[in-house]
Design a protein around this motif. Structure first.
Motif, mmCIF file in Angstrom:
data_model
loop_
_atom_site.group_PDB
_atom_site.id
_atom_site.type_symbol
_atom_site.label_atom_id
_atom_site.label_comp_id
_atom_site.label_asym_id
_atom_site.label_seq_id
_atom_site.Cartn_x
_atom_site.Cartn_y
_atom_site.Cartn_z
ATOM 1 N N SER A 184 -1.417 4.845 -6.271
ATOM 2 C CA SER A 184 -1.785 5.062 -5.299
ATOM 3 C C SER A 184 -1.849 4.101 -4.276
ATOM 4 N N GLY A 185 -2.569 4.118 -2.791
ATOM 5 C CA GLY A 185 -2.395 2.955 -1.987
ATOM 6 C C GLY A 185 -3.067 1.980 -2.212
ATOM 7 N N GLU B 166 -0.405 10.419 1.097
ATOM 8 C CA GLU B 166 -1.421 9.288 1.780
ATOM 9 C C GLU B 166 -0.576 9.042 3.162
ATOM 10 N N TYR C 274 0.916 -1.145 -0.012
ATOM 11 C CA TYR C 274 0.030 -0.044 0.157
ATOM 12 C C TYR C 274 0.981 1.284 0.045
ATOM 13 N N VAL C 275 2.260 1.331 0.181
ATOM 14 C CA VAL C 275 2.978 2.262 -0.059
ATOM 15 C C VAL C 275 3.583 2.344 -1.357
ATOM 16 N N ALA D 69 1.026 7.038 5.989
ATOM 17 C CA ALA D 69 1.954 5.819 6.112
ATOM 18 C C ALA D 69 2.638 5.876 7.342
#
Length: 529
Positions: free
Chosen positions: A205-206, A269, A196-197, A271
């Motif tokens: 995107s994530g 986003e 997701y990173v 993180a």
């Protein structure tokens, strides 16, 4: 923080936050002493956008009472009294490359992330690191008896410059221009889950698809191999060439006391961050100054609003391919809105009557004007932060580096739309402008992002000041460093555990196979008898 003119609620909140930040600063001065620190800032990349951040950080810290020295390739025309610049002369010209061939920067959109990584590794990093490491003025500073309380180095393929902190026996603070990324994460053992990173050079995107997660994983592994096998040895060789007495680069890499990150969750986003990583995104934004009279008259008289068009400090709009220039000209000429176009050339042929051009606009003041309805941008992080801070929707047309990642976030968060430069047509551009200007959801979304960006207990510059003083006060703040920075790679990635696990599996498989063969022979022998 900055005052926003678009909504009264944002304005009021910004005013409250400024008062609260001032109180916190006063309390910090009383508790830690109001004496300013001696700070050395090293911002070597020869890109104007990077210097803007280093200059803003240096002058902001100088305004807070510190004595600041900045090493860079540029010079401020009006520095504060306690802000000194050491300008590395003969700024290197790093031309965009592909296969060893110089290219127009607008053609870099088609380059793969691997080509960009290779360019930064083999060409850009060594070219601008060595002059900053070995310039006569820099050597004179190192040979002097000056002392610094902390050294702040921008992290951008220039790891040899971490030697300065060792030389001055001062805590090392790293500044990350493009948010949290693998270039700084590995220095402080910050987790970076590829599920997701996304990597900073990718446009994901994530919420990645299966194929995107696989690509992100593979690209991340390749980037790590490049870093450990090429970048670090290359930087170590540069350091050894000019300062043979320096300790091994590996010793310097993981001696980071603090990472100041040019990002914020309202734009980037969310993180994970280890304790010695701090978001200060938006620190470079100041209260917009008054517009020049001619520009103010132009924007005040725009009854249908103003579209602001700028591709940043690195992209020269005059070098844009002619067919793309024609697309912009035709579409913007037929708009009811007035247009401010940052144009770097000396000649603008067939200029529409509703378009005002200039080689420079006071961007923050333009975006803060109530008649500014839309920002056509390249998606650079500084411009993205400013347009979100001021609540203006954006049409992102990314070209290279982190611009595609930023553009993807703009669209994912509903702050605006993005169009790939190579795929932009008259129809797609006009449709995007109509949607962005007619649909109120984009302005609502970006103004919500603005409120989130401003809703902080302390201004980002004051936050940077606090943490810089903190790591100096606590002699490098070693207690903030996670244990992962002290682990060799095979232990950090648990390769020893994986080796044991695989060994057990192989042994179990061999024993099972051996047992089955023995059992089969016994069974066959019993049948023969």
């Amino acid at each position: 923080m900055i005052t926003i003119k678009h909504t009264a609620s944002i304005t009021n909140h910004g005013s409250v936050m400024k008062q609260f930040s001032a109180i916190l600063l006063l309390l910090g001065f009383f508790s830690a002493g109001s004496e300013g620190l001696r700070l050395l800032l090293v911002f070597p990349p020869p890109y104007r956008s990077h210097y803007i951040l280093g200059n803003a950080l240096g002058k902001g810290l100088a305004r807070l009472g510190h004595n600041v020295t900045l090493i860079s390739y540029y010079k401020d025309p009006n520095p504060p009294p306690n802000f000194r610049e050491i300008v590395v002369d003969d700024r290197p010209q790093i031309a965009p490359l592909s296969g060893g061939v110089q290219r127009n920067m607008f053609e870099m959109e088609s380059l793969s992330p691997y080509a960009i990584l290779l360019h930064l590794t083999k060409s850009a990093g060594p070219v601008y690191t060595e002059p900053a490491l070995n310039h006569t003025k820099v050597r004179a500073l190192l040979a002097s008896e000056e002392q610094f309380d902390a050294v702040i180095v921008e992290q951008f393929f220039n790891d040899a410059l971490k030697y300065f902190a060792h030389h001055f026996q001062a805590p090392l603070i790293v500044f990350s221009t493009v948010g949290s990324n693998r270039w700084v994460n590995k220095l402080v053992a910050n987790p970076e889950n590829p599920s997701y990173v996304p990597d900073v050079l990718l446009s994901f995107s994530g919420q990645m698809t299966f194929q995107q997660r696989l690509y992100n994983l593979v690209f991340g592994l390749v980037s790590d191999v490049v870093c450990y096998r090429f970048i670090y040895p290359q930087q170590d060789a540069l350091l050894r060439k000019h300062y043979p007495e320096a300790p091994p680069l590996e010793t310097l890499l993981y001696n980071v006391s603090l990472v100041l990150i040019n990002s914020h969750e309202s734009i980037n986003e969310a993180a994970p961050l280890v304790p010695n990583m701090v978001h200060i995104g938006g620190f470079h934004i100041d209260t917009p100054k008054e517009l020049p009279p001619d520009l103010k008259e132009f924007m005040d008289g725009a009854s249908k609003g103003v579209i602001y068009f700028s591709l940043g400090s690195n992209l020269n709009a005059a070098n844009m391919p002619k067919e793309k220039q024609a697309v912009f000209l035709e579409v913007l000429r037929n708009r009811e809105e007035k247009v401010l176009w940052k144009w770097d050339g000396d000649v603008f042929e067939d200029q529409p009557s509703n378009v005002k051009i200039s080689k420079w606009f006071p961007q923050q003041a333009v975006l803060a004007h109530p008649n500014c309805k839309l920002f056509i941008s390249h998606g650079g992080l500084l411009s993205t932060t400013e347009t979100v801070s001021l609540g203006v929707p954006v049409l992102a047309i990314p070209i290279f580096a982190d611009q595609k990642l930023n553009a993807g976030r703009i669209q994912a968060k509903g702050f605006g739309l993005t169009i790939p430069f190579s795929q932009m047509t008259r129809n797609s551009l006009n449709a995007a402008l109509d949607d962005l200007l007619d649909n109120p959801k984009y302005r609502r979304n970006v103004q919500m992002g603005s409120r989130l960006l401003h809703d902080r207990p302390i201004e980002p510059m004051a936050l940077a000041d606090y943490w810089i003083r903190y790591v100096v006060r606590h002699k490098g703040a070693h207690h903030l460093r996670v244990a992962g920075t002290r682990l060799p790679l095979f232990r950090y990635f648990m390769l020893d555990q994986l080796g044991v696990f695989l060994g057990v599996l192989i042994l179990a498989g061999w024993l099972l196979s051996r047992t089955r063969r023995v059992f089969s022979k016994s069974t066959l022998k019993a049948k023969e008898e």
